[in-house]
Design a protein around this motif. Structure first.
Motif, short mmCIF file in Angstrom:
data_model
loop_
_atom_site.label_atom_id
_atom_site.label_comp_id
_atom_site.label_asym_id
_atom_site.label_seq_id
_atom_site.Cartn_x
_atom_site.Cartn_y
_atom_site.Cartn_z
N SER A 1 0.81 -1.22 0.00
CA SER A 1 0.00 0.00 0.00
C SER A 1 0.85 1.28 0.00
O SER A 1 0.32 2.37 0.19
CB SER A 1 -0.95 0.01 1.21
OG SER A 1 -0.23 -0.04 2.43
N GLN B 1 -5.80 1.66 5.58
CA GLN B 1 -6.85 0.80 5.09
C GLN B 1 -7.45 -0.02 6.23
O GLN B 1 -6.77 -0.33 7.22
CB GLN B 1 -6.30 -0.15 4.02
CG GLN B 1 -5.84 0.56 2.76
CD GLN B 1 -5.30 -0.40 1.72
OE1 GLN B 1 -5.06 -1.58 2.00
NE2 GLN B 1 -5.10 0.09 0.50
N ASP C 1 -8.08 -3.09 6.53
CA ASP C 1 -7.46 -4.37 6.85
C ASP C 1 -6.23 -4.24 7.73
O ASP C 1 -5.73 -5.25 8.24
CB ASP C 1 -7.14 -5.17 5.59
CG ASP C 1 -6.15 -4.47 4.67
OD1 ASP C 1 -5.75 -3.34 4.98
OD2 ASP C 1 -5.79 -5.07 3.64
N SER C 2 -5.73 -3.02 7.94
CA SER C 2 -4.57 -2.84 8.81
C SER C 2 -4.95 -2.74 10.28
O SER C 2 -4.08 -2.78 11.14
CB SER C 2 -3.78 -1.59 8.39
OG SER C 2 -4.56 -0.43 8.56
N CYS D 1 -15.82 0.46 8.01
CA CYS D 1 -15.17 -0.77 7.55
C CYS D 1 -16.15 -1.93 7.54
O CYS D 1 -15.98 -2.92 8.28
CB CYS D 1 -13.98 -1.10 8.44
SG CYS D 1 -12.67 0.14 8.43
N THR E 1 -10.11 -2.29 1.89
CA THR E 1 -9.24 -1.19 1.44
C THR E 1 -9.84 0.19 1.69
O THR E 1 -9.24 1.19 1.27
CB THR E 1 -8.93 -1.35 -0.06
OG1 THR E 1 -10.15 -1.31 -0.81
CG2 THR E 1 -8.20 -2.65 -0.33
N ASN E 2 -11.00 0.27 2.35
CA ASN E 2 -11.54 1.58 2.70
C ASN E 2 -10.52 2.34 3.54
O ASN E 2 -9.88 1.77 4.43
CB ASN E 2 -12.84 1.44 3.49
CG ASN E 2 -14.03 1.11 2.61
OD1 ASN E 2 -13.86 0.90 1.40
ND2 ASN E 2 -15.21 1.06 3.19
#
Length: 318
Positions: free
Chosen positions: A94, A195, A197-198, A224, A230-231
């Motif tokens: 990213s 993002q 997912d982090s 989310c 990836t938001n």
């Protein structure tokens, strides 16, 4: 003077010269190209006018580059013969902002070909963008050279957003950085986005996280939804585009976005807690420490003198 004495003198001079070459200097380009900084500033300022997030992007690239074999612009290399790029390794998937570095390099090559390294461009652009975002300047040390190799496997040295504080601290220690550097450099998260997912592991409603403000948690859960990894979310919910100390105030209020950031304040008994409190109570203290830590980070495993090269194109070796 005897032969042995002459040999000793020659060796001493060589050692002194080698030590001098290994040192960076804020005036490294003063005689060869005195307007380097102004050229870099002109390009990144235009980029910032188009993308308010460019400062966060460039600082992140600089950080990720330095943690893999030092600040040598290895992260900027694309795939090629004998080059396995670091860009597609998991910690760098990213990362962004490479086109701006290419634009800076093109501008510099047009006026002083083969003089300014891509590694120095990253260091200079990071400082300039921090200032443009409202932060405090520091004396950028210059004179790095670029690597002729990449180390994709070495990207495991980059701290990840879900690691515990002990692992993160060890990774900083491995680079010669201490806990003050760890907390100070985390302050770069006062700008930028992350993002979903982090930090998604912190949003599990069935296993509430005690170190996250309930209202903040609800907001993140809304931002989310399932299937939207990836938001993007502001790292600093208070002043997302301003370089200030509100990141640390957020941590005090359990409103740190990333687990690794919140752990700096929420890990009982850690010396990082007092450092967070210090930076939260005094922005000048944070600014001073951030500049000092950026200088320390920029000195990791230097390539200087005749080591490495000055790339003509940051994406490939000469």
């Amino acid at each position: 003077m005897g032969e042995s004495a002459t040999i000793r003198l020659v060796l001493l001079i060589a050692l002194m010269f080698g030590a001098a070459c290994a040192q960076l200097s804020p005036t490294f380009y003063a005689t060869s190209r005195p307007n380097v900084t102004s050229i870099v500033r002109g390009v990144v300022q235009q980029a910032r006018n188009k993308d308010i997030r460019i400062g966060a992007k460039i600082i992140r690239v600089h950080f990720h580059d330095c943690f893999v074999d030092g600040c040598d612009a290895s992260l900027l290399l694309d795939y090629a013969d004998r080059i396995v790029s670091e860009k597609n390794a998991r910690p760098n998937l990213s990362t962004d902002g490479y086109a701006v570095i290419d634009d800076v390099k093109t501008a510099l090559e047009n006026v002083c070909p083969g003089v300014v390294s891509c590694a120095d461009i990253l260091a200079l652009a990071s400082e300039i963008l921090v200032v443009l975002d409202g932060g405090q300047s520091w004396q950028v040390q210059l004179g790095r050279r670029d690597s002729r190799t990449a180390n994709s496997a070495g990207t495991t040295a980059i701290p990840g957003p879900t690691e515990n504080l002990a692992n993160i601290t060890r990774k900083f220690t491995d680079q010669g950085l201490d806990t003050t550097d760890l907390v100070a450099l985390s302050g770069a998260h006062t700008i930028g986005r992350a993002q979903c997912d982090s930090f998604s592991q912190r949003l599990d409603a069935t296993n509430p996280n005690p170190n996250i403000d309930p209202t903040f948690l609800q907001t993140l859960q809304q931002n989310c939804p399932s299937g939207s990894p990836t938001n993007l979310n502001d790292l600093d919910v208070k002043t997302p585009d301003e370089f200030d100390n509100s990141h640390f105030i957020n941590l005090q209020n359990n409103r740190g976005l990333l687990k690794t950031d919140q752990d700096l304040f929420s890990t009982f008994g850690s010396d990082t807690v007092a450092i967070v409190n210090r930076f939260a109570s005094c922005q000048t203290n944070f600014f001073d420490a951030f500049g000092e830590s950026m200088i320390k980070m920029g000195n990791i495993n230097l390539l200087t003198g005749s080591k490495g090269e000055i790339r003509i194109n940051c994406k490939r070796i000469n």
